[in-house]
Scaffold this motif. Sequence first.
Motif, PDB file in Angstrom:
ATOM      1  N   LYS A  50       0.877  -1.082  -0.139  1.00  0.00           N
ATOM      2  CA  LYS A  50      -0.061  -0.037   0.033  1.00  0.00           C
ATOM      3  C   LYS A  50       0.972   1.338  -0.087  1.00  0.00           C
ATOM      4  N   MET A  62       2.472   1.828  -3.375  1.00  0.00           N
ATOM      5  CA  MET A  62       1.270   2.505  -4.253  1.00  0.00           C
ATOM      6  C   MET A  62       1.234   3.732  -4.096  1.00  0.00           C
ATOM      7  N   LYS A  92      -6.376  -7.957  -6.100  1.00  0.00           N
ATOM      8  CA  LYS A  92      -7.570  -7.262  -6.363  1.00  0.00           C
ATOM      9  C   LYS A  92      -8.053  -6.512  -4.921  1.00  0.00           C
ATOM     10  N   TYR A 104      -6.133  -3.358  -4.671  1.00  0.00           N
ATOM     11  CA  TYR A 104      -6.323  -2.335  -5.469  1.00  0.00           C
ATOM     12  C   TYR A 104      -7.819  -1.832  -5.456  1.00  0.00           C
ATOM     13  N   TYR A 106      -9.268   1.365  -6.412  1.00  0.00           N
ATOM     14  CA  TYR A 106      -9.450   1.218  -7.849  1.00  0.00           C
ATOM     15  C   TYR A 106     -10.728   0.597  -8.539  1.00  0.00           C
ATOM     16  N   CYS A 157      -7.462   4.185 -10.977  1.00  0.00           N
ATOM     17  CA  CYS A 157      -7.841   5.039  -9.984  1.00  0.00           C
ATOM     18  C   CYS A 157      -7.540   6.566 -10.283  1.00  0.00           C
TER      19      CYS A 157
END
Length: 197
Positions: A131, A134, A162, A165, A171, A192
């Motif tokens: 996390k 990202m 998934k 995200y 996302y 996103c």
Amino acid sequence: LDHKRLWILIHIHRIQFSNPAELEEKLSIFIGVSYGFLSTRIHHGKHSASYDDLLAMQAVNIACLPENYQMKYYMYHILSWPQLVFVAEDFNGKVVGYVLAKMEEEPSAQIHGHITSVAVLRSHRKLGIAKKLMLAAHCAMRDNFRAVYVSLHVRKSNAAAKHLYIDTLRYKIHDIEAKYYADAEDAYDMRCYFNSE
């Protein structure tokens, strides 16, 4: 593990914060998390990554993912978009995770980035490292390139990715790319939009 502490320190160069509240709101630059005896540093590729980092990133990629890249592809990313390459290191300086990202170069109505690859060693998962990697890439895309959104591809069968995200990073599925991967598995094309973060 609650009595142990994992300190995650993210170094982002060229970004200045006036106070800790702004710092955490923007990128969670410094966080204490209750997990193992590990100090994880996520540092900015341009100023901190070296050739040794790229070799270590490639090793993490090979250990974690079926989609592997030649070294020239890592070099292409760090030479073209040094702001978007981040690694996470343990207390001993070993690279345990990375995110490789880029800005899309084809003409588009909206400026946007793309997550090429993100991976964290199995021994260091469930610590929030993916996390943070990202979010670091997201922030760099917005602040350095004024990106409107970021895209990525993920295997339809990859439930853990998934969850990260969709549930954690918000996302949304934009499309399905049929037989996107070498083994002919379909991929979700996900996006996103930063104004929703």
